[in-house]
Design a protein around this motif. Structure first.
Motif, PDB file in Angstrom:
ATOM      1  N   VAL A 137       0.864  -1.178   0.000  1.00 58.98           N
ATOM      2  CA  VAL A 137       0.000   0.000   0.000  1.00 58.98           C
ATOM      3  C   VAL A 137       0.903   1.232   0.000  1.00 58.98           C
ATOM      4  CG1 VAL A 137      -1.749   1.323   1.222  1.00 58.98           C
ATOM      5  CG2 VAL A 137      -1.802  -1.179   1.311  1.00 58.98           C
ATOM      6  N   VAL A 138       0.727   2.102  -0.991  1.00 60.38           N
ATOM      7  CA  VAL A 138       1.504   3.339  -1.039  1.00 60.38           C
ATOM      8  C   VAL A 138       0.567   4.487  -1.410  1.00 60.38           C
ATOM      9  CG1 VAL A 138       3.467   4.552  -2.012  1.00 60.38           C
ATOM     10  CG2 VAL A 138       3.575   2.095  -1.741  1.00 60.38           C
ATOM     11  N   PRO A 181      -3.340   4.322  -4.722  1.00 62.91           N
ATOM     12  CA  PRO A 181      -4.499   5.111  -5.152  1.00 62.91           C
ATOM     13  C   PRO A 181      -4.111   6.302  -6.021  1.00 62.91           C
ATOM     14  CG  PRO A 181      -4.065   5.415  -2.811  1.00 62.91           C
ATOM     15  CD  PRO A 181      -3.209   4.293  -3.259  1.00 62.91           C
ATOM     16  N   ALA A 182      -4.955   6.564  -7.014  1.00 63.56           N
ATOM     17  CA  ALA A 182      -4.759   7.695  -7.916  1.00 63.56           C
ATOM     18  C   ALA A 182      -5.674   8.860  -7.568  1.00 63.56           C
ATOM     19  CB  ALA A 182      -5.007   7.249  -9.355  1.00 63.56           C
ATOM     20  N   CYS A 183      -6.616   8.638  -6.677  1.00 65.79           N
ATOM     21  CA  CYS A 183      -7.576   9.673  -6.324  1.00 65.79           C
ATOM     22  C   CYS A 183      -6.957  10.671  -5.349  1.00 65.79           C
ATOM     23  CB  CYS A 183      -8.804   9.034  -5.689  1.00 65.79           C
ATOM     24  SG  CYS A 183      -8.421   8.088  -4.191  1.00 65.79           S
ATOM     25  N   CYS A 222      -7.502   0.756  -3.288  1.00 64.79           N
ATOM     26  CA  CYS A 222      -7.872   1.160  -1.936  1.00 64.79           C
ATOM     27  C   CYS A 222      -7.953   2.671  -1.814  1.00 64.79           C
ATOM     28  CB  CYS A 222      -6.845   0.628  -0.933  1.00 64.79           C
ATOM     29  SG  CYS A 222      -5.244   1.452  -1.025  1.00 64.79           S
ATOM     30  N   GLY A 223      -8.740   3.122  -0.852  1.00 64.36           N
ATOM     31  CA  GLY A 223      -8.712   4.507  -0.426  1.00 64.36           C
ATOM     32  C   GLY A 223      -9.368   5.500  -1.357  1.00 64.36           C
ATOM     33  N   ALA A 251     -11.076   4.959  -8.800  1.00 66.08           N
ATOM     34  CA  ALA A 251     -11.033   3.794  -7.920  1.00 66.08           C
ATOM     35  C   ALA A 251     -10.652   2.512  -8.646  1.00 66.08           C
ATOM     36  CB  ALA A 251     -12.383   3.605  -7.230  1.00 66.08           C
ATOM     37  N   THR A 252     -10.697   2.532  -9.976  1.00 63.37           N
ATOM     38  CA  THR A 252     -10.512   1.279 -10.708  1.00 63.37           C
ATOM     39  C   THR A 252      -9.122   1.096 -11.292  1.00 63.37           C
ATOM     40  OG1 THR A 252     -11.403   2.326 -12.687  1.00 63.37           O
ATOM     41  CG2 THR A 252     -12.950   1.111 -11.288  1.00 63.37           C
TER      42      THR A 252
END
Length: 258
Positions: free
Chosen positions: A107-108, A131-133, A173-174, A181-182
């Motif tokens: 997880v980063v 996560p990219a969000c 995640c997140g 999210a995808t």
């Protein structure tokens, strides 16, 4: 470990309830350690863990993190400038376990990371959660009456290369229900997606994670100075070990006084 610019090396953390090794300060290093059979009581934890803008610059390298009830290595909310390389993350998560026990290899979150030459096998949910969000508001990220500037877009500048992973994407995640999210964030290259068998490792059941001569990981990595300046063959291998290179082993057991 708290403070700054400290180092934990050649240590073993095993059979613990929550996180195994947690770093809480800038530029902390965890190297050549073995962390296994952890997260036995707590939830939402990891074998090696950091997170917070004050904990920037963590370096996690040449570690084995294996047989965790959920996550293996984690840079949590508002992490920054982590370097994660030459780690093996194996058996992260429980098969058919509690859905809250996320079986994630790595997880980063946050920004500015360099993630390369890692091997992730048998992660029950997903190998990489990057996560990219934007980072969501969480009360515990605020200290007193001040709150750090939340990141609009995570991992836009994170480098992710020469990593071997056995399952990828799908649910990230997140990010909740946002459009990001995808898919995973970061700038990815030289990635191998396949099972443990596809990787053709020597003997992962006996903790030999080196690639065999016929492994598709051999000479398939990208050259990215200065991170890949030392390699054997035509190009760097993908994953934590180089075929024909150093067979490093982590943990205290390699020392006679342990």
């Amino acid at each position: 470990m708290s403070g700054s610019d400290n180092m934990i090396t050649y240590s073993t953390a095993a059979y613990f309830g929550n996180a195994g090794i947690t770093t809480r300060g800038p530029n902390e290093i965890v190297a050549y350690c073995q962390v296994h059979n952890g997260g036995l009581i707590g939830l939402d934890t990891a074998g090696i863990y950091t997170g917070s803008p004050t904990d920037h610059g963590a370096q996690y390298h040449h570690n084995w993190v294996r047989d965790m009830r959920e996550k293996c290595i984690r840079g949590d909310d508002l992490s920054a400038n982590m370097t994660v390389h030459h780690n093996v993350m194996a058996n992260c998560g429980e098969p058919n376990g509690d859905v809250r026990r996320d079986g994630i290899g790595l997880v980063v979150k946050g920004l500015g990371h360099v993630i390369y030459a890692n091997t992730m096998i048998n992660c029950q949910r997903v190998s990489r959660c990057m996560p990219a969000c934007g980072s969501p508001y969480k009360p515990w990220d605020c200290h007193g009456n001040t709150c750090p500037l939340l990141i609009i877009k995570q991992n836009v500048d994170t480098l992710y290369f020469n990593n071997a992973q056995h399952n990828q994407t799908g649910q990230m995640c997140g990010c909740g229900a946002t459009g990001d999210a995808t898919y995973a964030g970061g700038i990815a290259s030289g990635i191998f997606n396949g099972t443990e068998a596809d990787m053709k490792l020597a003997n992962p059941r006996e903790m030999d994670y080196t690639p065999t001569q016929t492994s598709p990981l051999v000479d398939r990595g990208v050259i990215k100075p200065p991170y890949t300046n030392v390699y054997v063959g035509k190009a760097p291998d993908i994953g934590a070990y180089e075929y024909g290179g150093e067979v490093w082993k982590p943990g205290c057991a390699i020392h006679k006084d342990c």
